[in-house]
Design an enzyme around this catalytic site. Structure first.
Site, PDB file in Angstrom:
ATOM      1  N   HIS A   1      41.096  54.474  32.645  1.00  0.00           N
ATOM      2  CA  HIS A   1      41.755  55.337  33.630  1.00  0.00           C
ATOM      3  C   HIS A   1      42.728  54.480  34.444  1.00  0.00           C
ATOM      4  O   HIS A   1      42.864  53.262  34.174  1.00  0.00           O
ATOM      5  CB  HIS A   1      40.714  56.033  34.513  1.00  0.00           C
TER       6      HIS A   1
ATOM      7  N   HIS B   1      41.623  50.950  35.667  1.00  0.00           N
ATOM      8  CA  HIS B   1      41.738  49.866  34.683  1.00  0.00           C
ATOM      9  C   HIS B   1      43.205  49.466  34.508  1.00  0.00           C
ATOM     10  O   HIS B   1      43.540  48.280  34.423  1.00  0.00           O
ATOM     11  CB  HIS B   1      41.231  50.322  33.309  1.00  0.00           C
TER      12      HIS B   1
ATOM     13  N   LYS C   1      36.243  48.192  43.106  1.00  0.00           N
ATOM     14  CA  LYS C   1      35.315  49.319  42.887  1.00  0.00           C
ATOM     15  C   LYS C   1      33.885  48.822  42.712  1.00  0.00           C
ATOM     16  O   LYS C   1      32.939  49.407  43.223  1.00  0.00           O
ATOM     17  CB  LYS C   1      35.782  50.093  41.654  1.00  0.00           C
ATOM     18  N   ASP C   2      33.737  47.738  41.933  1.00  0.00           N
ATOM     19  CA  ASP C   2      32.418  47.135  41.712  1.00  0.00           C
ATOM     20  C   ASP C   2      32.351  45.872  42.571  1.00  0.00           C
ATOM     21  O   ASP C   2      32.450  44.754  42.070  1.00  0.00           O
ATOM     22  CB  ASP C   2      32.234  46.821  40.216  1.00  0.00           C
TER      23      ASP C   2
ATOM     24  N   GLN D   1      29.736  43.220  41.823  1.00  0.00           N
ATOM     25  CA  GLN D   1      30.060  42.575  40.543  1.00  0.00           C
ATOM     26  C   GLN D   1      31.144  41.504  40.749  1.00  0.00           C
ATOM     27  O   GLN D   1      31.038  40.383  40.229  1.00  0.00           O
ATOM     28  CB  GLN D   1      30.538  43.614  39.544  1.00  0.00           C
TER      29      GLN D   1
ATOM     30  N   SER E   1      36.515  56.560  38.007  1.00  0.00           N
ATOM     31  CA  SER E   1      35.407  55.968  37.258  1.00  0.00           C
ATOM     32  C   SER E   1      35.327  56.658  35.911  1.00  0.00           C
ATOM     33  O   SER E   1      35.552  57.874  35.821  1.00  0.00           O
ATOM     34  CB  SER E   1      34.097  56.193  38.021  1.00  0.00           C
TER      35      SER E   1
ATOM     36  N   ARG F   1      32.744  57.353  34.516  1.00  0.00           N
ATOM     37  CA  ARG F   1      31.616  58.292  34.621  1.00  0.00           C
ATOM     38  C   ARG F   1      31.992  59.609  35.290  1.00  0.00           C
ATOM     39  O   ARG F   1      31.197  60.557  35.239  1.00  0.00           O
ATOM     40  CB  ARG F   1      30.448  57.639  35.365  1.00  0.00           C
TER      41      ARG F   1
HETATM   42  P1  AMP Z   1      34.382  49.279  33.699  1.00  0.00           P
HETATM   43  O1  AMP Z   1      35.137  49.711  32.480  1.00  0.00           O
HETATM   44  O2  AMP Z   1      33.835  50.409  34.508  1.00  0.00           O
HETATM   45  O3  AMP Z   1      33.384  48.187  33.426  1.00  0.00           O
HETATM   46  O4  AMP Z   1      35.470  48.620  34.653  1.00  0.00           O
HETATM   47  C1  AMP Z   1      36.283  47.554  34.203  1.00  0.00           C
HETATM   48  C2  AMP Z   1      36.990  46.944  35.395  1.00  0.00           C
HETATM   49  O5  AMP Z   1      37.787  47.951  36.027  1.00  0.00           O
HETATM   50  C3  AMP Z   1      36.015  46.424  36.457  1.00  0.00           C
HETATM   51  O6  AMP Z   1      36.529  45.204  36.999  1.00  0.00           O
HETATM   52  C4  AMP Z   1      36.024  47.520  37.478  1.00  0.00           C
HETATM   53  O7  AMP Z   1      35.719  47.083  38.791  1.00  0.00           O
HETATM   54  C5  AMP Z   1      37.474  48.002  37.389  1.00  0.00           C
HETATM   55  N1  AMP Z   1      37.585  49.366  37.910  1.00  0.00           N
HETATM   56  C6  AMP Z   1      36.825  50.439  37.565  1.00  0.00           C
HETATM   57  N2  AMP Z   1      37.175  51.513  38.301  1.00  0.00           N
HETATM   58  C7  AMP Z   1      38.176  51.105  39.127  1.00  0.00           C
HETATM   59  C8  AMP Z   1      38.950  51.753  40.131  1.00  0.00           C
HETATM   60  N3  AMP Z   1      38.789  53.045  40.447  1.00  0.00           N
HETATM   61  N4  AMP Z   1      39.875  51.024  40.773  1.00  0.00           N
HETATM   62  C9  AMP Z   1      40.049  49.707  40.482  1.00  0.00           C
HETATM   63  N5  AMP Z   1      39.359  49.044  39.555  1.00  0.00           N
HETATM   64  C10 AMP Z   1      38.433  49.730  38.880  1.00  0.00           C
END
Ligand code: AMP
Length: 281
Positions: free
Chosen positions: A31, A34, A146-147, A150, A182, A184
């Site tokens: 999204h 990313h 966001k995380d 993490q 997200s 999700r």
């Molecule tokens: P994920 O695919 O959920 O593991 O996320 C991959 C990376 O994208 C991680 O570093 C997340 O923190 C970041 N991320 C996920 N959602 C967002 C968001 N809404 N804004 C900024 N970064 C994000």
């Protein structure tokens, strides 16, 4: 754009890339959040590698590994359109071949918040990110605020294990109505999608109180709690007002920055959100 699955393929393609190389690790189903990390990497690095891997070791036994949304063709089209040079989309067998038994564990900072409710989660995250770092050998790696925990855990691991990698953290990208993007969010039905706004509303309410002088951590936690409890479809897991470096809860009056964060179930979907209160006023 080159897409690779095996480690030898990835290594061979990586060796051809001009440096500095930026790495954007993801679990796919991309999204705009990313893509903001990809854009940042493109603007700061000579080459960009994105990884797509739904990492089984960071999911608990009762979590959503099997239903986690996936759409590799769409993700590849988005990454290619953005200008990414190389994608690594390993299979679980590539990452964790038979006999696998080595783990990276970061200690104190993984214990509160997400770590207290998702035992083993950060062990899975740090292990896979360490493996991504070793395989891709980027000069910079991009993560989302966001995380928040993490990002703090990865920073700690990078320092502690002497990875020569600059960890870059970019702000949360939100939908126009405030919902943090997200993968999700796709689980939410129309009513739940509306109810999910309670997370950003709760953060906003606490932030407004902070801006008008509230410096009592329990009071800020209580503002967030009350906002969430007023939404019938929401079930609060935790709210936190913590030291942004240690992630330990702030007690009573504080003076300095704070991380407000929360995890809330909307129906069966677990959502997280956060904001940083900076020093001042
Ligand atoms: P994920 O695919 O959920 O593991 O996320 C991959 C990376 O994208 C991680 O570093 C997340 O923190 C970041 N991320 C996920 N959602 C967002 C968001 N809404 N804004 C900024 N970064 C994000």
């Amino acid at each position: 754009m080159k897409t690779t699955v095996s480690l030898p393929e990835l290594r061979a393609a990586r060796a051809q890339l001009p440096e500095p190389v930026g790495l954007v690790p993801t679990m796919g189903y991309l999204h705009a959040g990313h893509l903001s990390l990809v854009q940042a990497a493109l603007s700061e690095c000579a080459s960009v590698v994105a990884s797509i891997f739904v990492n089984p070791t960071q999911f608990g036994p009762k979590e959503d590994l099997s239903t986690y949304p996936r759409n590799l063709p769409r993700d590849l089209a988005l990454l290619e359109g953005a200008g990414v040079d190389l994608v690594w989309a390993p299979t679980p067998e590539v990452m964790y071949p038979g006999g696998y038994q080595t783990w990276v564990t970061v200690e104190a900072i993984t214990l509160p918040l997400e770590g207290s409710l998702r035992p083993g989660h950060f062990r899975g995250v740090t292990t896979v990110v360490a493996k991504l770092f070793n395989a891709v050998q980027p000069q910079k790696a991009y993560f989302g605020q966001k995380d928040a925990q993490q990002a703090a855990v990865i920073r700690r691991m990078t320092r502690d294990l002497d990875f020569p990698i600059d960890i870059v953290v970019y702000p949360i990208v939100r939908e126009p109505d405030g919902l943090a993007m997200s993968s999700r969010n796709v689980y939410l039905d129309a009513k739940e999608r509306q109810a999910a706004l309670v997370l950003s509303h709760a953060l906003r309410a606490a932030q407004e109180a902070y801006e008008t002088g509230e410096r009592n951590a329990p009071a800020l936690r209580s503002i967030m709690e009350k906002t969430i409890q007023a939404e019938p479809l929401a079930r609060l897991q935790y709210v936190s007002c913590a030291n942004p470096d240690t992630l330990l809860e702030l007690a009573a009056e504080f003076n300095g920055p704070a991380l407000l964060s929360m995890a809330v179930f909307i129906g069966k979907t677990r959502l997280i959100d956060n904001c940083v209160l900076a020093k001042g006023r």
